[in-house]
Design a protein around this motif. Sequence first.
Motif, PDB file in Angstrom:
ATOM      1  N   ARG A 718      23.013 -41.678  35.945  1.00  0.00           N
ATOM      2  CA  ARG A 718      23.083 -43.003  36.568  1.00  0.00           C
ATOM      3  C   ARG A 718      21.741 -43.331  37.211  1.00  0.00           C
ATOM      4  O   ARG A 718      21.102 -42.487  37.830  1.00  0.00           O
ATOM      5  CB  ARG A 718      24.181 -43.042  37.611  1.00  0.00           C
ATOM      6  N   LEU A 720      19.905 -46.194  39.805  1.00  0.00           N
ATOM      7  CA  LEU A 720      20.121 -47.287  40.751  1.00  0.00           C
ATOM      8  C   LEU A 720      18.995 -48.306  40.609  1.00  0.00           C
ATOM      9  O   LEU A 720      17.813 -47.963  40.701  1.00  0.00           O
ATOM     10  CB  LEU A 720      20.171 -46.759  42.186  1.00  0.00           C
ATOM     11  N   TYR A 733      24.134 -50.060  39.412  1.00  0.00           N
ATOM     12  CA  TYR A 733      23.986 -48.765  38.749  1.00  0.00           C
ATOM     13  C   TYR A 733      24.069 -48.959  37.233  1.00  0.00           C
ATOM     14  O   TYR A 733      24.985 -49.615  36.730  1.00  0.00           O
ATOM     15  CB  TYR A 733      25.073 -47.795  39.200  1.00  0.00           C
TER      16      TYR A 733
END
Length: 778
Positions: A718, A720, A733
Amino acid sequence: MLTKQMQITAGIGITLLTVLVLLQGCGEISGEFIGNQAPTVEIVNVPQNAADSTLTQQNAMPFQVAQLGRPVAILSMQGTAMQPGSEKVYGSDPNAPFIAGVDYYMAYDSSWVDTLQSGQFITRSAQGALVALPGGSILPNTTYFIDFRFNIINFYVFSYAPTLHWVGYDADGFVDHYLYADVTDTAFISGFKDAEETGGQFGYLLSHQSQITWYDTTAMQARVYLLTLAGDTTEHLFFVKSVDNLGVESSVDYKTFYRSNNPPNNPLIKPQSSPDAAYGLHVYVIDTLFCLDEITPNWGGIAFNWRSDDPDDKSLYQIPLQYTHYLIKTPGDTLWAWSDSVWSDVKTVQMSGLETGSYVLSAWCRDDAFTLCDEAATISFNVVRPSFQHHILVVDETFNGGTYEFTAANSDCVNVFWQNLLTGLQGQLDYDNYVMDGVDVKFKDNSNYNAPDLAASPIPYSLISQYKLVIFYHDSHTMSGDINYVNHRNQVLADYLDVGGRVWYEGRNVLYGAFRVAGAGNINVISSSSFLGEYMQLITGYAAKYPNTASPPDFMGGIPTVEGLPAVSVDSNHVNLIGNLLYLPNFYPNRQALLEVDWFTRSNDAVTLYTYNSTTTDTSLTPPTILNENSEVVSGSTPVHCTVQPLKQPVMAVYRVYNASKGVTGEIESYNPYTIQVSYPYGQPWESSDTLEVDYRYDPISQNQLKPVAMRYENQPRVLQIIIFNGIQVPVYTTSLGYRTAMFTFPLFFLKNDNGQVQQITKDMLNWFFYPGQHYVL
């Protein structure tokens, strides 16, 4: 309520009062107002025992003695008086000084320069030699330090760049700013002190203004870098004055400071991911490092840390150090873009975009007096830039010739199997196709993993970085004997996956044999930080036991859990190629089952492809009713009672227990899933050597049934991101494709391929590995 007239009158009064206040504060006066008063200033952070005192006692900074018998300048500061006999000698530990007269003595020369003033020594310079006594603890060719005590007149000795504080006042206005100066010119200081003896120091200061550099500041403090040569002590005169809002200057306040200085210790350096014990002055990184264009969530760049300290550090104050670093590509000594010649407190670098080659990173440090360390820390490393230009690297880890391995005549059978398998699928993939030319698909023989060269370097970084996918097969019984091989192989694979590689591992005895998961025959917890835990997402693993009569073959095939994959079963013809099968009297008819197939549990992020199909699901091979079994009598029997343990468990019903050796049928008192309690009315106690005939029923379903035996995992880290929506920062995300892995704890070689089942599995797996994007979003 005020009337309009009253409001006007009040406004005029307030205005007049404000003007008077401003005129008074600014010093602009007329009539009865007096003239502007000059501001004042005072240095306020001089230690109490050194301020407003004619004489005080201080500890000096230690002086370094390079070798025994060599004179060293002990003290050469004006305004001081060293106390003879106050020296203290010590080595690396200042808390363990040597004993004068036992370990050493100090021999001073005759070149004392003494200046008396009012009966007090104000100057004493000395040359001294450190001499070891016979039997003493001080050794030749060793560095030692000499500390001493001396008297000073109203000054303070700093071993770092101090922050000096002062305060200013103005009785009829306010202080607008300050002026300060740090003077180290010896001629100026000498003249100033001479003038001070007759009270003319301020006149001297006024007449020598051109020799002073004043600095403006609105703060009531300044960091003063007391520049001092290494091993020397330098005298400083610090001046400060305040300036009020009308530009009127205060009288000057001044203090004398001394600075003694040693060069900072040489810095130490290490890879950022290594423990602190890895810090060193000159470090060589053994493992080759991969390098990408940009840092990714999985690959944190090529990062190094460095650090240093200063011998002038005090327990309550650590001298601030600055660093600079240079990256050189060798050969040719090319200065690389990640160099930074600017001095700063940065002690780390995180690099990307390096070319394939060899590099040396150097880190220098300097102290607050801008004294450079003696030697730079260096770290040498090799970089490989992954190309992924070829398709498949196939690594053979199948050991041949041992007990329960392939016989010598069949030692190349698995290798030939994979050659034919991949050749048959050439050009048939959906997304990317390979060429069987010995380069685009390359076979590497790691079957002799006990060899020292393989243990140290299982797969060269320069080789694995060329391939999009690495397939391992470990179809043997023997474990990877050298733990160094296993650890190094796992490290190479971890680094390869971090930069976007793909790994498919298959074989039998994989957990215990190929990856050294402890406890064969047990369910083992797999550490989340291990290679299997982090990169294969395995949580627990059952490592199958070595072949023995109590652990017959059990794996009959795999049950697919993903649509499109075929069911598979064991090929008895290939099982027959395993050596020493005669040692297994309980081997099932026609050898329809396979030894040593492990199973595991996985995380929710991984996908199970096949589950274990055990022989216990086929009652023609494993009938639930056992007749005339020679079960064992447990030790501890009495003349009327014994415990019998059947071979199959868990026990569901017991029909008969007959002791053929003693000709007695026992009475069944009770039973549990593991044992049977038997009584008998007469005769000798039953013994473990007796031959029994036991009829009972048990549950044939083993713990292996339906457990995962094949999985795959697509890493999707993931990321950000902050986006601006209508002027508001919104965190979002996203996921990106990291790496792909798969684990098969049963070998494809031992499966039937009469309907193309093995080709179908391999084709589906290669299509999955070579799929250009994410298969799904986690």
